[in-house]
Design a protein around this motif. Structure first.
Motif, PDB file in Angstrom:
ATOM      1  N   LEU A 195      13.390  -5.933  -3.752  1.00 55.00           N
ATOM      2  CA  LEU A 195      12.153  -5.169  -3.597  1.00 55.00           C
ATOM      3  C   LEU A 195      12.326  -3.851  -4.332  1.00 55.00           C
ATOM      4  O   LEU A 195      13.029  -2.958  -3.862  1.00 55.00           O
ATOM      5  N   SER A 196      11.700  -3.736  -5.480  1.00 58.89           N
ATOM      6  CA  SER A 196      11.803  -2.516  -6.282  1.00 58.89           C
ATOM      7  C   SER A 196      10.582  -1.628  -6.059  1.00 58.89           C
ATOM      8  O   SER A 196      10.642  -0.643  -5.335  1.00 58.89           O
ATOM      9  N   THR A 197       9.465  -1.993  -6.650  1.00 58.22           N
ATOM     10  CA  THR A 197       8.231  -1.235  -6.427  1.00 58.22           C
ATOM     11  C   THR A 197       7.433  -1.770  -5.243  1.00 58.22           C
ATOM     12  O   THR A 197       6.624  -1.056  -4.658  1.00 58.22           O
ATOM     13  N   GLY A 198       7.639  -3.039  -4.917  1.00 60.61           N
ATOM     14  CA  GLY A 198       6.885  -3.677  -3.842  1.00 60.61           C
ATOM     15  C   GLY A 198       5.581  -4.296  -4.297  1.00 60.61           C
ATOM     16  O   GLY A 198       4.919  -4.989  -3.526  1.00 60.61           O
ATOM     17  N   ASN A 199       5.189  -4.084  -5.566  1.00 56.51           N
ATOM     18  CA  ASN A 199       3.892  -4.557  -6.048  1.00 56.51           C
ATOM     19  C   ASN A 199       3.772  -6.077  -6.011  1.00 56.51           C
ATOM     20  O   ASN A 199       2.724  -6.624  -5.656  1.00 56.51           O
ATOM     21  N   THR A 200       4.838  -6.762  -6.403  1.00 63.33           N
ATOM     22  CA  THR A 200       4.790  -8.228  -6.426  1.00 63.33           C
ATOM     23  C   THR A 200       4.595  -8.792  -5.022  1.00 63.33           C
ATOM     24  O   THR A 200       3.790  -9.702  -4.808  1.00 63.33           O
ATOM     25  N   VAL A 201       5.331  -8.252  -4.076  1.00 58.39           N
ATOM     26  CA  VAL A 201       5.212  -8.727  -2.688  1.00 58.39           C
ATOM     27  C   VAL A 201       3.834  -8.418  -2.128  1.00 58.39           C
ATOM     28  O   VAL A 201       3.226  -9.248  -1.441  1.00 58.39           O
ATOM     29  N   ILE A 202       3.313  -7.239  -2.413  1.00 57.01           N
ATOM     30  CA  ILE A 202       1.980  -6.867  -1.935  1.00 57.01           C
ATOM     31  C   ILE A 202       0.940  -7.859  -2.438  1.00 57.01           C
ATOM     32  O   ILE A 202       0.070  -8.308  -1.682  1.00 57.01           O
ATOM     33  N   GLU A 203       1.028  -8.226  -3.710  1.00 56.56           N
ATOM     34  CA  GLU A 203       0.083  -9.191  -4.269  1.00 56.56           C
ATOM     35  C   GLU A 203       0.262 -10.557  -3.625  1.00 56.56           C
ATOM     36  O   GLU A 203      -0.716 -11.263  -3.345  1.00 56.56           O
ATOM     37  N   ALA A 230       9.917  -0.744   0.133  1.00 54.59           N
ATOM     38  CA  ALA A 230       9.681  -1.095   1.534  1.00 54.59           C
ATOM     39  C   ALA A 230       8.508  -0.307   2.118  1.00 54.59           C
ATOM     40  O   ALA A 230       7.663  -0.859   2.824  1.00 54.59           O
ATOM     41  N   GLN A 231       8.448   0.986   1.795  1.00 52.64           N
ATOM     42  CA  GLN A 231       7.378   1.811   2.340  1.00 52.64           C
ATOM     43  C   GLN A 231       6.010   1.403   1.798  1.00 52.64           C
ATOM     44  O   GLN A 231       5.024   1.386   2.532  1.00 52.64           O
ATOM     45  N   SER A 232       5.956   1.041   0.509  1.00 55.71           N
ATOM     46  CA  SER A 232       4.683   0.618  -0.083  1.00 55.71           C
ATOM     47  C   SER A 232       4.148  -0.630   0.606  1.00 55.71           C
ATOM     48  O   SER A 232       2.949  -0.739   0.880  1.00 55.71           O
ATOM     49  N   ILE A 233       5.044  -1.578   0.899  1.00 60.87           N
ATOM     50  CA  ILE A 233       4.636  -2.820   1.550  1.00 60.87           C
ATOM     51  C   ILE A 233       4.138  -2.557   2.967  1.00 60.87           C
ATOM     52  O   ILE A 233       3.105  -3.077   3.397  1.00 60.87           O
ATOM     53  N   VAL A 234       4.866  -1.723   3.704  1.00 63.49           N
ATOM     54  CA  VAL A 234       4.487  -1.435   5.091  1.00 63.49           C
ATOM     55  C   VAL A 234       3.184  -0.644   5.145  1.00 63.49           C
ATOM     56  O   VAL A 234       2.355  -0.852   6.048  1.00 63.49           O
ATOM     57  N   GLN A 235       2.982   0.267   4.202  1.00 63.66           N
ATOM     58  CA  GLN A 235       1.726   1.024   4.176  1.00 63.66           C
ATOM     59  C   GLN A 235       0.533   0.107   3.924  1.00 63.66           C
ATOM     60  O   GLN A 235      -0.544   0.301   4.487  1.00 63.66           O
ATOM     61  N   GLU A 236       0.727  -0.902   3.084  1.00 58.83           N
ATOM     62  CA  GLU A 236      -0.356  -1.833   2.773  1.00 58.83           C
ATOM     63  C   GLU A 236      -0.567  -2.837   3.897  1.00 58.83           C
ATOM     64  O   GLU A 236      -1.702  -3.218   4.204  1.00 58.83           O
TER      65      GLU A 236
END
Length: 263
Positions: A195-203, A230-236
């Motif tokens: 998990l680097s930016t989290g963008n892929t997981v968010i999508e 991790a924070q980007s994913i949890v915020q979304e």
């Protein structure tokens, strides 16, 4: 009911991190610092590199769960990060670390109590996992974790998502998605090692949402994560669960290339 069960099964190292001693805290330091003293964090709402694991967990929230840290895991992390590691050793150690993450991921799934009869005729009170679990790998690096899941659950169904960055906009774009038809009623182990930016997981989670699956029924299995990812994913998706072995500003983004031999 199933959601309550997940919430009652925290990762084992949650108590360790909350009560860690200075000796254990030192083990969280992975990278040598420069001769200059590290600058303190100015923004308490954003994780930074010189924070301890427990600091990061408190900021991101209980959705982030870490495997209990021990020397075996530290050695596997070290070998995977070492640029001199041969591909054979890299794959061997990655598979071991994947297996540990998968085992703990399964431990987060709901179960029910049951009674069985032993060969000697005695009754044994145990547990069994609830039915309706499946895995989803984010291609291609997520496919490295599929065998570890199958080694633990031989008959588990596994879906796939292919997400790549658009050459013009650099935004994550879904090119392929295939899931079990009843995925909206399942608990999903979403597999993506880095998990680097989290963008892929968010999508990927957005796609699962479009198929009727709620974020609270997703357990994200990863090996390494950055605080930002991790924070980007949890915020979304505040109700998602993230399980990983390490959170650090420097993630081994070479993982997929080394594992599949395309570096």
């Amino acid at each position: 009911m199933e959601t309550d069960l997940i919430e009652k099964m925290p990762c084992h190292n949650q108590q360790l991190n909350n009560s860690e001693s200075p000796e254990h805290a030192a083990k969280h330091v992975r990278f040598a610092r420069s001769s200059a003293a590290a600058e303190p964090c100015q923004d308490d709402t954003k994780p930074c590199e010189n924070q301890t694991m427990s600091d990061i967990q408190r900021q991101i929230g209980p959705q982030l769960k870490l495997l209990p840290l021990n020397d075996q895991i530290r050695e596997l992390q070290t070998i995977i990060r070492d640029k001199t590691t041969s591909r054979g050793d890299f794959v061997f150690c990655a598979d071991r670390l994947i297996r540990l993450v998968v085992e703990e991921g399964l431990n987060q799934l709901p179960y029910s109590e049951c009674t069985v009869t032993t060969p000697t005729g005695h009754k044994y009170e145990g547990v069994k996992f609830e039915k309706g679990n499946c895995g989803v790998s984010i291609m291609r690096s997520g496919e490295a974790m599929e065998q570890g899941l199958r080694d633990c659950c031989r008959s588990i169904r596994i879906g796939k998502i292919l997400i790549q960055s658009d050459e013009e906009t650099q935004k994550a774009k879904v090119y392929y998605a295939k899931f079990p038809p009843d995925i909206s009623r399942r608990k999903v182990l979403l597999m993506y090692p880095i998990l680097s930016t989290g963008n892929t997981v968010i999508e990927a989670v957005r796609v699962l949402n479009e198929h009727g699956l709620l974020a609270k029924h997703i357990i994200l299995l990863s090996l390494f994560s950055t605080p930002h990812g991790a924070q980007s994913i949890v915020q979304e998706f505040p109700n998602i669960t993230i399980l990983t072995t390490e959170v650090h500003a420097v993630a081994p983004t070479h993982f997929g290339q080394r594992y599949f031999g395309t570096d």
